[in-house]
Scaffold this active site. Structure first.
Site, PDB file in Angstrom:
ATOM      1  N   GLU A   1      -3.131  -2.687  -0.742  1.00 35.99           N
ATOM      2  CA  GLU A   1      -3.202  -2.346  -1.883  1.00 35.99           C
ATOM      3  C   GLU A   1      -1.910  -2.501  -2.762  1.00 35.99           C
ATOM      4  OE1 GLU A   1      -5.208   1.648  -2.049  1.00 35.99           O
ATOM      5  OE2 GLU A   1      -3.345   2.659  -2.552  1.00 35.99           O
TER       6      GLU A   1
ATOM      7  N   ASP B   1       1.846   5.085  -8.857  1.00 33.97           N
ATOM      8  CA  ASP B   1       2.077   3.398  -8.677  1.00 33.97           C
ATOM      9  C   ASP B   1       2.914   2.911  -9.759  1.00 33.97           C
ATOM     10  OD1 ASP B   1      -0.226   4.349  -6.997  1.00 33.97           O
ATOM     11  OD2 ASP B   1      -1.618   4.373  -8.725  1.00 33.97           O
TER      12      ASP B   1
END
Length: 842
Positions: free
Chosen positions: A297, A48
């Site tokens: 997301e 991420d």
């Protein structure tokens, strides 16, 4: 006189050169590199990743408190130490510093029981932030702390040093709260909403009161409409205002304005709707994407002053190697939306619909496949589940970059950071370059150099765990496209591409890039349609059919043909649709399809010759292989490693093991000895070392493996017993497996195979693990009890030169703990025989 003669000679040479058509230089131009040296990459694993440039240094901050830095976006180095506490590089005393967030989620609680779950931070420099001493300016990190798929919180901390340590300030958004008191499994946290910051916001009149819509009829959290409070991203709007977008599955992505002086949200205070009908919640803010329990997301917003658009990136799917993670893109003229895709569809879903048609698909699973006859080695260049990206526009150069993590074909859950340059197409949409960034620049291209055959990828709009493999097209001189897809093409301006395929028009650019497979610079293109579909092309070297056939012949390899113990997969196609057909000299030894007939145990080996005929167009050639098929082995003990102070095979059929470092082929490492399971000694692994076993321990499709293990810690994907024909065909015995973490035998080959026992073994105690394979049937045992039985298991050990190891492989964290009494058997043991091996001496 000499001067005049020289002038005449130079004039003649120049005239000759000018007579040569530009096509003659195409091949040399193809090899010309944008830089003086070929790129060399230094990779890191940061999940991420969120990018920020500080001075001349780029930083990525990611989940699990990992971060790295680079001066060129090519060579990265980490500077963090994960969840270490105290003395955490980013947070100092992690437990104490982030205690304000951990009261709600993220430390030793529910799904993070026994550890931490600190995820997806975003770091930026806020020149307006007012520090405790009244001074202005701080690096701010907005992080996520999470305990379940909905109970999470976003907090922030500040520092004067971008590398930390960051000091906690506040926790600003909570999710997963309930109307009445309730607790999750393995948790002491009361989830009632009054235990969040909402009560204080109501007391300070920043909110009117709680919202009944936050709760379902049974009082649980309504995550169909409201977000999981993770994945924060902070950005500055054109007017200087600060905004934070955030959210993950399933209620959607939201946006809050941020007070630049305090870093806290400016909550709307009351509910409402935008002009286009989107939800504004008093606490969570304005919905800008997703909803209705659909994936979405990792939101990230970038403002481009040239196009005057805000670009919203979101990732769909599940992040695992089989989850089809893929990046989507929307844009808006306003920071709070509405964000739409190239088709004009809103990023906010209209209801409980399939979300795959929504959003420009920037990138998904793909493989520029290296086929037989292509240059280089390996399977080619490709990604699996690329996503959770950040993006960056360099203010000095104007270059756009896409920064994300990815897994890779046939390498399991291992992941690394990747950076791709992006280019603005004629419709004002960023399109991602096909290959990772290596310093390339967008330059004027010669149309003549674009003509030729390409590997072609169409990313489509769907998403799944399947990998889109390259096909072949040709950009012809007359502007036609032929091959596996048909249409037309043209170069507009200096480097812009307009490609029409199957009725859709794609706009993008041509750019020269570094291809890691061929180890050369190649022409490539990237383009996107008004339906939000991205296509890529990678130019192949211009070759005749005769040259291609010879390349396939040179590259065609069947592996170890002198020690064949199972069927051979005979390829029927090489590069550029070259055909390969087979004949055998003796079908009783091996058939023309590769089916092997092994002699019985005790008989002699047998030989036959396979002949491959390789054809493309009118060009053809042959290549022969002598195949030696070994007889079956008698069932029985093949090797036994008891670790009685050494690594020898007490069965005396194989050599001793050797100590490795933290990978199967590394040097170094240390193995010590400790008390064994039955009174003797056992090998002790320190979490940084492994044992390389002799090649060929198993060379059959019928075998059994038995061993005792006593883990000190369990880390996902860490192997105990590992065997591999190559890095793409392997089996691994995992105490902490894939999916829900249960113990399993895991295999990677043409398809994944998970033989899970349904539970996870314990640390600090001896457990007997065993598995038997008989052709495609596998059984897995725990302490002598069969816990898994299935079919379709791949045949991995097809040669006598397969690699084996204990505690390490090529990718994952090494094993920490003890192992004892490894036994390898030819043939599949019975359940009773396995039960006897699992008995301990009292």
């Amino acid at each position: 006189m000499k001067t005049n003669h020289m002038r005449v000679l130079l004039s003649a040479i120049l005239a000759f050169v000018l007579m040569i058509p530009s096509a003659a230089f195409a091949e040399k131009d193809k090899q010309k590199s944008p830089s003086s040296t070929n790129p060399s990459f230094q990779n890191v694993s940061v999940h991420d990743p969120s990018i920020i440039k500080d001075g001349d240094t780029y930083y990525v901050f990611g989940s699990h408190i990992e971060a790295a830095k680079s001066n060129d976006l090519i060579n990265w180095e980490t500077f963090t130490n994960g969840y270490t506490t105290p003395n955490n590089k980013l947070y100092g005393d992690l437990s104490k510093n982030l205690a304000g967030s951990f009261k709600w989620a993220g430390e030793n609680d529910s799904d993070s029981k026994g550890g931490f779950a600190v995820w997806a931070p975003d770091v930026f420099w806020n020149e307006n932030y007012v520090n405790k001493d009244g001074s202005k300016g701080a690096y701010m990190i907005y992080y996520s702390a999470s305990s379940t798929y909905i109970r999470s919180a976003i907090g922030y901390a500040v520092s004067q040093n971008i590398e930390g340590p960051f000091e906690y300030v506040d926790t600003i958004v909570y999710s997963g709260f309930t109307k009445q008191s309730a607790k999750d499994a393995n948790s002491n946290v009361d989830k009632k909403w009054v235990n969040t910051n909402i009560s204080n916001l109501i007391s300070s009149k920043e909110l009117t009161n709680e919202n009944d819509s936050w709760f379902n009829a049974d009082g649980s959290y309504n995550n169909n409409l409201y977000p999981n409070a993770i994945d924060a991203n902070v950005f500055t709007a054109a007017d200087g205002k600060l905004w934070m977008t955030y959210g993950s599955w399933s209620g959607g992505i939201y946006l809050l304005e941020i007070d630049k002086k305090t870093g806290k949200p400016i909550y709307p205070g009351k509910d409402g709707k935008t002009k286009d009908g989107r939800m504004i919640d008093r606490y969570f803010g304005t919905k800008i994407a997703g909803g209705y329990y659909k994936s979405g997301e990792g939101p990230y917003v970038v403002y481009d002053k040239n196009t005057k658009y805000y670009y919203l990136y979101v990732t769909y799917g599940w992040l695992g190697a089989d989850g089809g993670y893929n990046m989507r893109l929307f844009r808006s003229k306003s920071p709070d939306g509405p964000y739409v895709d190239a088709s004009g569809q809103s990023a906010v879903l209209p209801g409980n619909v399939d979300n795959s048609p929504y959003g420009n698909k920037v990138m998904g699973n793909f493989l520029f496949e290296r086929r037989i006859g292509d240059p280089g080695t390996g399977i080619g260049v490709g990604y699996v589940s690329p996503g959770h990206n950040s993006a960056f526009i360099d203010s000095k150069t104007g270059q756009h970059f896409l920064v994300f993590h990815s897994r890779f074909p046939e390498t399991g859950e291992m992941h690394e950071v990747r950076v791709h340059q992006m280019f603005m197409n004629s419709e004002g949409w960023p399109v991602a370059a096909p290959y990772r960034y290596s310093g390339e620049k967008l330059e004027k291209v010669n149309r003549q150099n674009l003509i030729g055959q390409y590997q072609f990828i169409n990313h489509g709009k769907a998403y799944s765990g399947d990998i889109t493999e390259s096909v072949y097209i040709e950009l012809n001189k007359n502007g036609k496209i032929t091959g596996d897809a048909t249409g037309t093409w043209k170069k507009t301006s200096h480097n812009e591409a307009e490609i029409k395929i199957d009725g859709s028009t794609y706009n993008g650019v041509f750019v020269r890039q570094w291809d890691e497979t061929s180890q050369s610079y190649v022409m490539a293109f990237t383009a996107m349609s008004n339906e939000g579909v991205t296509i890529w092309g990678s130019k192949m070297e211009d070759k005749s059919d005769k040259e291609i056939v010879q390349d396939v012949k040179t590259d065609l390899n069947l592996g170890d043909t002198a020690n064949v113990v199972s069927n051979i997969s005979l390829p029927t196609e090489g590069t550029r649709h070259t055909t390969i057909t087979w004949k055998t000299s003796d079908s009783n030894v091996i058939s023309a399809t590769g089916a092997v007939t092994r002699p019985e145990a005790g008989a002699a080996s047998k030989e036959a010759t396979l002949t491959a005929t390789i054809t493309k167009g009118k060009s053809t050639t042959t290549k022969t292989f002598v195949i030696t098929v070994l007889p079956y082995k008698e069932n029985g003990l093949a090797a036994q490693y008891s670790f009685e102070g050494d690594l020898s095979d007490s069965n005396a059929q194989f050599g001793s093991g050797t100590v490795t470092g933290n990978r199967i082929d590394n040097n170094g490492g240390t193995i010590s000895y400790t008390d064994g399971v039955n009174g003797g000694k056992a090998a002790k692994f320190d979490g940084a070392s492994g044992i390389r076993l002799p090649n060929g321990l198993i060379s059959s499709d019928s075998y059994s493996v038995s061993l005792w293990i006593k883990p000190e810690q369990l880390t996902q994907y860490t192997t105990t017993f590992f065997g591999a024909r190559d890095s793409n065909n392997w089996i691994s015995l995992l105490p902490y497996g894939t999916g829900n973490g249960s113990t399993e035998v895991w295999s990677g080959s043409s398809t994944w195979y998970d033989a899970s026992v349904g539970s996870q073994i314990k640390t600090g105690e001896w457990t007997h693990l065993a598995f038997t394979v008989d052709k495609d049937a596998i059984s897995v045992y725990v302490n002598g009890n069969e816990k898994y039985k299935g079919t379709g298991f791949p045949n991995i050990f097809t040669t006598a030169s397969t690699s084996f190891s204990l505690g390490v492989n090529w990718w994952d964290p090494p094993f920490k703990g003890s192992m004892d009494e490894l036994k390898i058997y030819d043939g599949s043991l019975t359940a009773d025989e396995i039960s006897n091996l699992a008995q301990r001496n009292e």
